[in-house]
Design an enzyme around this catalytic site. Sequence first.
Site, PDB file in Angstrom:
ATOM      1  N   LYS A  45      -1.503   3.576  -1.950  1.00  0.00           N
ATOM      2  CA  LYS A  45      -1.397   4.239  -0.659  1.00  0.00           C
ATOM      3  C   LYS A  45      -0.728   3.291   0.339  1.00  0.00           C
ATOM      4  O   LYS A  45      -0.920   2.072   0.289  1.00  0.00           O
ATOM      5  CB  LYS A  45      -2.785   4.627  -0.147  1.00  0.00           C
ATOM      6  CG  LYS A  45      -2.741   5.547   1.069  1.00  0.00           C
ATOM      7  CD  LYS A  45      -4.118   6.068   1.443  1.00  0.00           C
ATOM      8  CE  LYS A  45      -4.002   7.080   2.586  1.00  0.00           C
ATOM      9  NZ  LYS A  45      -5.318   7.582   3.019  1.00  0.00           N
ATOM     10  N   ASN A  76      -1.385  18.238   4.486  1.00  0.00           N
ATOM     11  CA  ASN A  76      -2.287  17.164   4.876  1.00  0.00           C
ATOM     12  C   ASN A  76      -1.843  16.573   6.213  1.00  0.00           C
ATOM     13  O   ASN A  76      -0.651  16.558   6.534  1.00  0.00           O
ATOM     14  CB  ASN A  76      -2.337  16.072   3.801  1.00  0.00           C
ATOM     15  CG  ASN A  76      -1.209  15.070   3.919  1.00  0.00           C
ATOM     16  OD1 ASN A  76      -1.305  14.077   4.645  1.00  0.00           O
ATOM     17  ND2 ASN A  76      -0.108  15.324   3.207  1.00  0.00           N
ATOM     18  N   ASN A 135       8.046   3.278   3.054  1.00  0.00           N
ATOM     19  CA  ASN A 135       7.700   4.612   3.548  1.00  0.00           C
ATOM     20  C   ASN A 135       8.465   4.897   4.841  1.00  0.00           C
ATOM     21  O   ASN A 135       8.022   4.555   5.930  1.00  0.00           O
ATOM     22  CB  ASN A 135       6.191   4.721   3.767  1.00  0.00           C
ATOM     23  CG  ASN A 135       5.752   6.141   4.089  1.00  0.00           C
ATOM     24  OD1 ASN A 135       6.544   6.951   4.551  1.00  0.00           O
ATOM     25  ND2 ASN A 135       4.488   6.434   3.852  1.00  0.00           N
ATOM     26  N   CYS A 138       6.828   9.567   6.172  1.00  0.00           N
ATOM     27  CA  CYS A 138       5.608  10.285   6.551  1.00  0.00           C
ATOM     28  C   CYS A 138       5.904  11.143   7.781  1.00  0.00           C
ATOM     29  O   CYS A 138       6.371  10.630   8.806  1.00  0.00           O
ATOM     30  CB  CYS A 138       4.487   9.303   6.852  1.00  0.00           C
ATOM     31  SG  CYS A 138       2.922  10.112   7.275  1.00  0.00           S
ATOM     32  N   LYS A 176      11.715   5.502   0.348  1.00  0.00           N
ATOM     33  CA  LYS A 176      11.225   6.869   0.197  1.00  0.00           C
ATOM     34  C   LYS A 176      11.799   7.754   1.299  1.00  0.00           C
ATOM     35  O   LYS A 176      11.611   7.493   2.487  1.00  0.00           O
ATOM     36  CB  LYS A 176       9.698   6.889   0.238  1.00  0.00           C
ATOM     37  CG  LYS A 176       9.086   8.229  -0.165  1.00  0.00           C
ATOM     38  CD  LYS A 176       7.580   8.098  -0.320  1.00  0.00           C
ATOM     39  CE  LYS A 176       6.947   9.368  -0.851  1.00  0.00           C
ATOM     40  NZ  LYS A 176       5.482   9.209  -1.038  1.00  0.00           N
ATOM     41  N   ASN A 203       9.346  13.129   0.189  1.00  0.00           N
ATOM     42  CA  ASN A 203       8.017  13.096   0.772  1.00  0.00           C
ATOM     43  C   ASN A 203       7.684  14.515   1.249  1.00  0.00           C
ATOM     44  O   ASN A 203       8.456  15.452   1.024  1.00  0.00           O
ATOM     45  CB  ASN A 203       7.963  12.083   1.933  1.00  0.00           C
ATOM     46  CG  ASN A 203       6.550  11.559   2.185  1.00  0.00           C
ATOM     47  OD1 ASN A 203       5.566  12.261   1.971  1.00  0.00           O
ATOM     48  ND2 ASN A 203       6.452  10.333   2.655  1.00  0.00           N
TER      49      ASN A 203
END
Length: 374
Positions: A45, A76, A135, A138, A176, A203
């Site tokens: 994570k 989510n 990342n 998100c 990502k 993502n």
Amino acid sequence: MPTLATTVDGLRLPNPFVIGSGPPGTNQSVIQRAFRDGWGAVIAKTISLDASKVTNVSPRYAKLKSANGEVIGWENIELISDRPFSIWLDEFKRCKDAYPEGILIASIMEEFEQDAWVELVERCEAAGVDGFELNFSCPHGLPERKMGAAMGQNPEILAEVSQWVMGAAKKPVWAKMTPNITRIEEPARAALRAGCQGVSAINTIRSVMGVNLDTLRPEPAVEGYTTPGGYSCKAVKPIALRMVMELGQMIRTEFPDRSLSGIGGIESGDDAAQFILLGADTVQVCTGVMKFGYGCVKSMGDELLAFMEKHQFETLADFKGHSLDYFTSHADLVVRQTARKAAQKAAADAQKTVANDAEWSGDDFVKQSDALAR
């Protein structure tokens, strides 16, 4: 006998199935469970230096179900890890000590500050991780701090951060990608030009799951309110396949030595085969594990091997990107179909032409005569 084993960016994986960054890789216990059950790699994570800035809420998931009750969509509003960085470093070491052959990838995220990104990389490498996933994608919560998708939607910023990371990293780095952009090739190209060994896509998709018609409040409701979240599960697979196809074509043409990790609604070996056919080297599963458990990797592997046996493929490389050749423009589809119909008509007309005197017919005499005329 076909094999699922593959080497990607120097990482030797027993199979292409990778735990995607999220709850299935949220601590040492679940990471080691994934290794025990046979996953090819685990992406933990997402972590940052200061977990005190991360506060999750509950409920933070909402599900979309089909008429028969199957979960086909999953939203989510969960943030990155809320566990201290020091604990993560200790658990990375413990995981690598227990499973030295297991491929463990750190997913990292920070604000637009070079020293923070470099510190993340250097300290995670010292803890023994095998690679990194940046990342940049998100879609909720973190963009409010100019992180995550806020970086991934700006190729210039993404490129600069990628350069910072590549200047410090000694292990492979994947960037990502966010799907919440018009042309996903642009940020991916920026990451690869900056030196990243690969990209991951996609993502989650920024979404609103629905509105409760009894309370008139959007879901998932936290104290009666919500915020748009990230949408995943099998309903996103067609969108993910389209974006992986676009990246697969771009990588094959411009960066043939780089890698692609496919993500989005993968729940079976057949799903995985489709992503690999469109250019993916590995496939990531996150929501699927939350639906079916860590053991689903066994059935997915069996299904992918059955597909390979059916088509006589020995390795993943034998069919990686195979289906990319069959995408074209709509105008070209029209040309191809027109040509096929013309050829069929010509063949049919040729069959009507008299080849010898025995074929003359009283009923079709005029047509047969016309067919012989110039």
